[in-house]
Design an enzyme around this catalytic site. Structure first.
Site, PDB file in Angstrom:
ATOM      1  N   GLY A  11     -50.787  -0.550  36.869  1.00 39.86           N
ATOM      2  CA  GLY A  11     -52.771  -0.568  36.367  1.00 39.86           C
ATOM      3  C   GLY A  11     -53.818   0.494  37.414  1.00 39.86           C
ATOM      4  N   ARG A  72     -44.776   2.585  34.360  1.00 32.58           N
ATOM      5  CA  ARG A  72     -44.281   1.752  35.078  1.00 32.58           C
ATOM      6  C   ARG A  72     -43.023   2.220  35.066  1.00 32.58           C
ATOM      7  NH1 ARG A  72     -47.353  -2.167  35.805  1.00 32.58           N
ATOM      8  NH2 ARG A  72     -49.250  -2.963  34.863  1.00 32.58           N
ATOM      9  N   ASP A 103     -49.433  -4.631  44.556  1.00 30.51           N
ATOM     10  CA  ASP A 103     -48.379  -5.555  45.105  1.00 30.51           C
ATOM     11  C   ASP A 103     -47.024  -4.565  44.465  1.00 30.51           C
ATOM     12  OD1 ASP A 103     -48.391  -6.578  42.610  1.00 30.51           O
ATOM     13  OD2 ASP A 103     -48.627  -8.024  43.247  1.00 30.51           O
ATOM     14  N   THR A 125     -56.266  -1.879  43.058  1.00 29.41           N
ATOM     15  CA  THR A 125     -56.243  -2.499  42.150  1.00 29.41           C
ATOM     16  C   THR A 125     -58.113  -3.235  41.496  1.00 29.41           C
ATOM     17  OG1 THR A 125     -55.334  -4.876  40.816  1.00 29.41           O
ATOM     18  CG2 THR A 125     -55.070  -4.717  43.419  1.00 29.41           C
ATOM     19  N   ASP A 127     -57.993  -6.243  40.594  1.00 33.01           N
ATOM     20  CA  ASP A 127     -57.542  -7.682  40.991  1.00 33.01           C
ATOM     21  C   ASP A 127     -58.480  -8.591  42.176  1.00 33.01           C
ATOM     22  OD1 ASP A 127     -57.269  -8.396  38.302  1.00 33.01           O
ATOM     23  OD2 ASP A 127     -55.141  -8.112  38.734  1.00 33.01           O
ATOM     24  N   ASP A 129     -56.443  -9.160  45.055  1.00 33.18           N
ATOM     25  CA  ASP A 129     -55.761  -9.912  44.913  1.00 33.18           C
ATOM     26  C   ASP A 129     -54.438  -9.340  46.134  1.00 33.18           C
ATOM     27  OD1 ASP A 129     -54.170  -7.969  43.701  1.00 33.18           O
ATOM     28  OD2 ASP A 129     -53.154  -9.409  41.857  1.00 33.18           O
ATOM     29  N   MET A 169     -60.626  -9.920  33.077  1.00 35.38           N
ATOM     30  CA  MET A 169     -59.131  -9.862  33.287  1.00 35.38           C
ATOM     31  C   MET A 169     -59.181 -10.517  35.181  1.00 35.38           C
ATOM     32  SD  MET A 169     -58.212  -5.953  32.857  1.00 35.38           S
ATOM     33  CE  MET A 169     -57.601  -5.844  31.584  1.00 35.38           C
ATOM     34  N   ARG A 171     -55.150 -12.051  35.280  1.00 36.15           N
ATOM     35  CA  ARG A 171     -53.644 -13.534  35.078  1.00 36.15           C
ATOM     36  C   ARG A 171     -53.554 -14.370  36.302  1.00 36.15           C
ATOM     37  NH1 ARG A 171     -50.577  -9.692  33.689  1.00 36.15           N
ATOM     38  NH2 ARG A 171     -51.721  -9.425  31.667  1.00 36.15           N
ATOM     39  N   LEU A 214     -81.582 -22.197  26.633  1.00 38.12           N
ATOM     40  CA  LEU A 214     -81.616 -22.510  25.218  1.00 38.12           C
ATOM     41  C   LEU A 214     -80.154 -21.239  25.299  1.00 38.12           C
ATOM     42  CD1 LEU A 214     -84.884 -20.358  24.246  1.00 38.12           C
ATOM     43  CD2 LEU A 214     -84.156 -22.525  23.997  1.00 38.12           C
ATOM     44  N   HIS A 249     -59.876  -4.569  28.380  1.00 38.67           N
ATOM     45  CA  HIS A 249     -59.465  -3.168  29.450  1.00 38.67           C
ATOM     46  C   HIS A 249     -60.748  -2.837  30.112  1.00 38.67           C
ATOM     47  CE1 HIS A 249     -55.390  -4.355  28.560  1.00 38.67           C
ATOM     48  NE2 HIS A 249     -55.280  -2.574  29.937  1.00 38.67           N
ATOM     49  N   ILE A 250     -61.802  -2.605  29.573  1.00 42.71           N
ATOM     50  CA  ILE A 250     -63.121  -2.198  28.957  1.00 42.71           C
ATOM     51  C   ILE A 250     -63.673  -2.651  30.760  1.00 42.71           C
ATOM     52  CG2 ILE A 250     -65.999  -2.523  29.278  1.00 42.71           C
ATOM     53  CD1 ILE A 250     -65.057  -4.030  25.752  1.00 42.71           C
TER      54      ILE A 250
END
Length: 319
Positions: A11, A72, A103, A125, A127, A129, A169, A171, A214, A249-250
């Site tokens: 990505g 990919r 990864d 990335t 993420d 991660d 995002m 996962r 509110l 994907h924004i």
């Protein structure tokens, strides 16, 4: 080492172009040539190479995405595909390779290193991660994008006195959700690392309404499940109306933040220095604002965890 290659894989993440730029310019400072490989490992198998000089990377530091494109490659997962990729690298005179990605990309780098091609990975990335580094390229930009969306949605949530559920995002990782939720003042943050407690979510909503609030903002990492499912569950329990926004994907696009540009520049330059020193199968990272490098295989065996203190802080701030 006179010639190195660079590719982006997996990505895309804001800041990848800044990393490519740093690789090319640090290499030039060491009198090395750089060959860019388009479309990641797929391009490596297809021989999609382009020479990158300092002019080729001018005015890209502020651009999102990746000028080298990304794709990919199922073929690269096979021994035959990797053999073709390695032959193409050697035929082009490439003596070392910089891999920018996550990864999955690093698994490919390890395979090439085991076959004699020196590789260094740069974590790119949104993420965040990847173990072995405090931050990955693109994470800060993605969080800022999510926070901007939260702040805009809050205005509408307040005007209509509604619950808004915002899906970000992540996962397998709740890093974006946790950081954006805290910075955006969310009442609840749901991430895959912790079980969802709907009783607690409802309690926070009702507590806020009793004190005259509110609106309620709930941030959900996609790994928890669909924000629509969360909305239905909350509606069942509270009989209150809610709205769902899925950022999707924004979060990946747009110009990188200054933090990501700086991080990518530092990691890109450090990766080239490592290759020039004879290192291989290493990943560059940042820890306590210091450049570090670690063994790629070790990194891939570790799992980056959520900071429990940060998660507890989110609960305190939601009171």
């Amino acid at each position: 080492m006179r010639t190195i290659g660079v590719l982006t894989s997996g990505g895309d993440a804001p800041g990848m172009n800044a990393a490519i730029r740093a690789v090319v310019r640090q290499a030039a400072a060491l009198n090395m040539e750089v060959i860019g490989i388009a479309r990641g490992y797929a391009g490596l198998i297809q021989g999609d190479f382009r020479r990158l000089n300092t002019g080729a990377v001018a005015d890209i530091i502020h651009r999102g995405g990746t000028i080298l494109l990304t794709a990919r490659s199922e073929e690269f997962r096979t021994e035959a595909g990797r053999a073709i990729a390695l032959d193409n690298l050697r035929r082009e005179g490439i003596e070392g390779l910089v891999v920018i990605g996550g990864d999955g990309s690093f698994h490919g780098a390890v395979h090439l290193a085991k076959k004699g091609m020196p590789t260094v990975g740069i974590p790119g990335t949104i993420d965040n991660d990847i173990a072995g580094t405090d931050y990955t390229i693109g994470f800060d930009t993605a969080v800022n994008t999510a926070v901007e969306a939260i702040n805009r949605i809050r205005d509408t949530a307040t005007s209509h006195e509604r619950i808004f559920i915002i899906e970000v995002m992540g996962r397998h990782s709740g890093q974006i959700a946790l950081a954006a939720g805290i910075a955006g003042g969310a009442e609840s943050i749901l991430i895959p690392e912790y079980p969802v407690d709907y009783d607690q979510v409802v309690e926070r909503i009702e507590r806020g309404r009793h004190r005259g609030k509110l609106h309620s903002i709930i941030v959900v990492a996609e790994g928890v499940g669909s924000a629509l499912e969360v909305s239905r569950e909350i509606g069942k329990r509270t009989k209150l109306e809610s709205r769902v926004t899925i950022l999707g994907h924004i979060q990946r696009g747009g110009a990188p933040t200054a933090f990501d540009c700086l991080l990518a520049s530092r990691l890109g330059a450090h990766a080239v220095k490592l290759l020039a020193s004879g290192a291989s199968s290493r990943m560059v990272g940042i820890a306590a604002n210091e450049l570090v490098d670690r063994d790629l295989e070790t990194i891939l065996q570790e799992k980056k965890t959520i900071d429990p203190d940060l998660y507890r802080l989110a609960e305190v701030l939601a009171l």
